[in-house]
Write a protein that holds these residues in place. Structure first.
Motif, PDB file in Angstrom:
ATOM      1  N   ALA A   1       0.841  -1.207   0.000  1.00  0.00           N
ATOM      2  CA  ALA A   1       0.000   0.000   0.000  1.00  0.00           C
ATOM      3  C   ALA A   1       0.874   1.255   0.000  1.00  0.00           C
ATOM      4  CB  ALA A   1      -0.926   0.001   1.218  1.00  0.00           C
ATOM      5  N   SER A   2       1.941   1.240   0.804  1.00  0.00           N
ATOM      6  CA  SER A   2       2.878   2.381   0.845  1.00  0.00           C
ATOM      7  C   SER A   2       3.590   2.554  -0.492  1.00  0.00           C
ATOM      8  CB  SER A   2       3.922   2.179   1.951  1.00  0.00           C
ATOM      9  OG  SER A   2       3.308   2.145   3.212  1.00  0.00           O
ATOM     10  N   HIS A   3       3.912   1.424  -1.133  1.00  0.00           N
ATOM     11  CA  HIS A   3       4.577   1.485  -2.437  1.00  0.00           C
ATOM     12  C   HIS A   3       3.666   2.137  -3.484  1.00  0.00           C
ATOM     13  CE1 HIS A   3       7.250   0.300  -5.720  1.00  0.00           C
ATOM     14  NE2 HIS A   3       6.168  -0.116  -6.373  1.00  0.00           N
ATOM     15  N   PHE A   4       2.382   1.737  -3.505  1.00  0.00           N
ATOM     16  CA  PHE A   4       1.430   2.353  -4.433  1.00  0.00           C
ATOM     17  C   PHE A   4       1.337   3.859  -4.190  1.00  0.00           C
ATOM     18  CE2 PHE A   4      -1.117  -1.870  -4.768  1.00  0.00           C
ATOM     19  CZ  PHE A   4      -0.273  -2.296  -5.788  1.00  0.00           C
ATOM     20  N   ARG A   5       1.350   4.239  -2.919  1.00  0.00           N
ATOM     21  CA  ARG A   5       1.306   5.669  -2.563  1.00  0.00           C
ATOM     22  C   ARG A   5       2.533   6.396  -3.121  1.00  0.00           C
ATOM     23  NH1 ARG A   5       5.178   8.928   0.264  1.00  0.00           N
ATOM     24  NH2 ARG A   5       4.093  10.753   1.088  1.00  0.00           N
ATOM     25  N   ASP A   6       3.718   5.759  -2.968  1.00  0.00           N
ATOM     26  CA  ASP A   6       4.958   6.376  -3.443  1.00  0.00           C
ATOM     27  C   ASP A   6       4.968   6.513  -4.968  1.00  0.00           C
ATOM     28  OD1 ASP A   6       5.871   6.622  -0.872  1.00  0.00           O
ATOM     29  OD2 ASP A   6       7.115   4.820  -0.923  1.00  0.00           O
ATOM     30  N   VAL A   7       4.443   5.499  -5.662  1.00  0.00           N
ATOM     31  CA  VAL A   7       4.366   5.562  -7.131  1.00  0.00           C
ATOM     32  C   VAL A   7       3.407   6.677  -7.552  1.00  0.00           C
ATOM     33  CG1 VAL A   7       3.739   4.309  -9.243  1.00  0.00           C
ATOM     34  CG2 VAL A   7       4.937   3.107  -7.405  1.00  0.00           C
TER      35      VAL A   7
ATOM     36  N   ALA B   1       6.057  17.769  -8.994  1.00  0.00           N
ATOM     37  CA  ALA B   1       5.898  18.700  -7.863  1.00  0.00           C
ATOM     38  C   ALA B   1       5.900  17.966  -6.520  1.00  0.00           C
ATOM     39  CB  ALA B   1       4.605  19.503  -8.018  1.00  0.00           C
ATOM     40  N   THR B   2       5.447  16.694  -6.525  1.00  0.00           N
ATOM     41  CA  THR B   2       5.361  15.944  -5.257  1.00  0.00           C
ATOM     42  C   THR B   2       6.519  14.967  -5.061  1.00  0.00           C
ATOM     43  OG1 THR B   2       3.896  14.356  -6.368  1.00  0.00           O
ATOM     44  CG2 THR B   2       2.840  16.093  -5.069  1.00  0.00           C
ATOM     45  N   LEU B   3       7.493  14.992  -5.970  1.00  0.00           N
ATOM     46  CA  LEU B   3       8.639  14.070  -5.858  1.00  0.00           C
ATOM     47  C   LEU B   3       9.396  14.235  -4.543  1.00  0.00           C
ATOM     48  CD1 LEU B   3      10.505  13.682  -9.278  1.00  0.00           C
ATOM     49  CD2 LEU B   3       9.706  11.873  -7.774  1.00  0.00           C
ATOM     50  N   SER B   4       9.382  15.443  -4.001  1.00  0.00           N
ATOM     51  CA  SER B   4      10.098  15.709  -2.748  1.00  0.00           C
ATOM     52  C   SER B   4       9.494  14.943  -1.566  1.00  0.00           C
ATOM     53  CB  SER B   4      10.097  17.209  -2.440  1.00  0.00           C
ATOM     54  OG  SER B   4       8.768  17.682  -2.329  1.00  0.00           O
ATOM     55  N   LEU B   5       8.241  14.461  -1.722  1.00  0.00           N
ATOM     56  CA  LEU B   5       7.588  13.697  -0.653  1.00  0.00           C
ATOM     57  C   LEU B   5       8.125  12.268  -0.559  1.00  0.00           C
ATOM     58  CD1 LEU B   5       3.864  14.798  -1.211  1.00  0.00           C
ATOM     59  CD2 LEU B   5       5.420  15.612   0.552  1.00  0.00           C
ATOM     60  N   LEU B   6       8.895  11.859  -1.564  1.00  0.00           N
ATOM     61  CA  LEU B   6       9.490  10.526  -1.548  1.00  0.00           C
ATOM     62  C   LEU B   6      10.750  10.525  -0.691  1.00  0.00           C
ATOM     63  CD1 LEU B   6       9.330   9.210  -5.229  1.00  0.00           C
ATOM     64  CD2 LEU B   6       8.067   8.350  -3.283  1.00  0.00           C
ATOM     65  N   GLU B   7      10.720   9.825   0.435  1.00  0.00           N
ATOM     66  CA  GLU B   7      11.887   9.781   1.319  1.00  0.00           C
ATOM     67  C   GLU B   7      12.749   8.570   0.944  1.00  0.00           C
ATOM     68  OE1 GLU B   7      10.064   9.887   5.220  1.00  0.00           O
ATOM     69  OE2 GLU B   7      10.499  12.027   5.364  1.00  0.00           O
ATOM     70  N   VAL B   8      13.292   8.620  -0.284  1.00  0.00           N
ATOM     71  CA  VAL B   8      14.128   7.523  -0.790  1.00  0.00           C
ATOM     72  C   VAL B   8      15.336   8.113  -1.521  1.00  0.00           C
ATOM     73  CG1 VAL B   8      12.244   5.849  -1.021  1.00  0.00           C
ATOM     74  CG2 VAL B   8      12.733   7.394  -2.922  1.00  0.00           C
TER      75      VAL B   8
END
Length: 360
Positions: A275-281, A288-295
């Motif tokens: 579920a978290s992975h789907f959210r990250d994708v 604009a939301t790429l910064s929300l990825l903590e990877v």
């Protein structure tokens, strides 16, 4: 042979500038010292491993030794640390109150650091009230706790409260990079990201995990070595499973899940991670939301590539199905079947959409 010192102790901050991720609090304390606005009772509260006791020790040193010029040992007698977990009776607090009356022999202040203060008994709290409200001019109390809600309101009202926050993955990763460089350890960016995520906001945990992984793989930290040692499902596993789902390949998805279970992973952990992975994708679909990825950068590229293949409708439906499975997991009589059914439904999302297009 020189004794090994764990990184959490070796790299314990010695000044406020060294404290990771708590700039608002350290700046406030510095300004309070400079402007002579320091309260006589402070409460440091927040999760474990975020720097509460460390900041208390730095503060105790700073107010007695403003320039840090003289050896700290001269003022060590002015700092008293009490563990409230094992000294929680009325008698322990009365002994403390008797000590408070005696002024310091050197330096300006006597600082009392009471760790895990929520463990004090109700009677001990009540015995402490008057001294906490009106201590001698030479005494400062610093209370530290992970459970503020267990402290009685009359104590809270007498303290200046500082809420320590969880350390972000970015801050933890940057600090780990500095530690790795100082130890001569080569590292992959993603490897440190995984350690920082696993620490869940606690810098002490991040450094402990770092020591463990370095012991396992030597002076070259790779993402693969970290995931093997920590036994975590990394983004590559979820990316592969998602690709199979997008291809509507039910047999291969079920085999992939069986392989994950065979490695000792829990089905609940897997479905929550999916579920978290789907959210990250979904987040990666918009720059604009790429910064929300903590990877790390490599993981960002993988998410970005997968975001091109998956529609927003599929990802939203996928999050909904995986989250529903997550909620039902603990009460299910056949947990494996529940997850497998969820995976089959996920494989059918795009397939059903194709069928509807053909019919229409």
């Amino acid at each position: 042979m020189e004794q090994f010192v764990v990184s959490a102790r070796k790299y314990r901050p010695q000044t406020f500038k060294d404290v990771v991720g708590q700039q608002a609090i350290t700046n406030t304390l510095l300004n309070a010292i400079e402007n002579n606005h320091l309260a006589s009772a402070l409460l440091f509260t927040g999760p474990r491993g975020v720097g509460k006791t460390t900041c208390a020790r730095i503060l105790a040193r700073k107010i007695n030794q403003p320039g840090y010029d003289d050896p700290f040992e001269d003022f060590a007698f002015n700092v008293f640390e009490l563990d409230a977990a094992s000294n929680n009776s009325v008698d322990d607090i009365r002994n403390l109150i008797d000590q408070v009356r005696i002024p310091p022999q050197t330096g300006q202040y006597k600082v009392y650091i009471i760790d895990e203060v929520h463990m004090l008994s109700s009677a001990a709290f009540n015995a402490f009230l008057k001294t906490l409200e009106e201590p001698p001019k030479h005494a400062i109390f610093i209370l530290a706790t992970t459970e503020k809600h267990k402290i009685i309101p009359t104590i809270l009202s007498r303290c200046q409260i500082f809420d320590f926050k969880r350390i972000t993955v970015k801050d933890a990763k940057e600090h780990l990079a500095e530690v790795a460089k100082s130890q001569g350890v080569a590292f992959e960016d993603d490897a440190l990201h995984i350690i920082a995520q696993k620490a869940d906001g606690a810098m002490r945990d991040a450094l402990s995990i770092f020591d463990r992984v370095v012991s396992y793989c030597g002076n070259n930290l790779t993402r693969q070595a970290v995931t093997e040692n920590l036994n975590v499902l990394d983004y590559e596993t979820y990316t592969r499973v998602t690709d199979l789902i997008l291809e509507n390949n039910i047999p291969e998805v079920l085999l992939a899940y069986n392989e994950i279970l065979a490695k000792g992973f829990d089905g609940h952990h897997f479905i929550a991670g999916l579920a978290s992975h789907f959210r990250d994708v979904l987040v990666a679909k918009n720059p604009a939301t790429l910064s929300l990825l903590e990877v790390g950068e490599q993981a960002q590229r993988l998410y970005f590539e997968q975001a091109k293949k998956a529609s927003s409708e599929f990802l939203l439906k996928g999050i909904d199905l995986a989250n529903d499975c997550d909620l039902k997991y603990k009460v299910s009589q056949n947990q494996r079947l529940l997850v497998e059914l969820c995976l089959m439904q996920l494989c059918s999302v795009n397939f059903d959409g194709e069928k509807k297009k053909l019919i229409s």
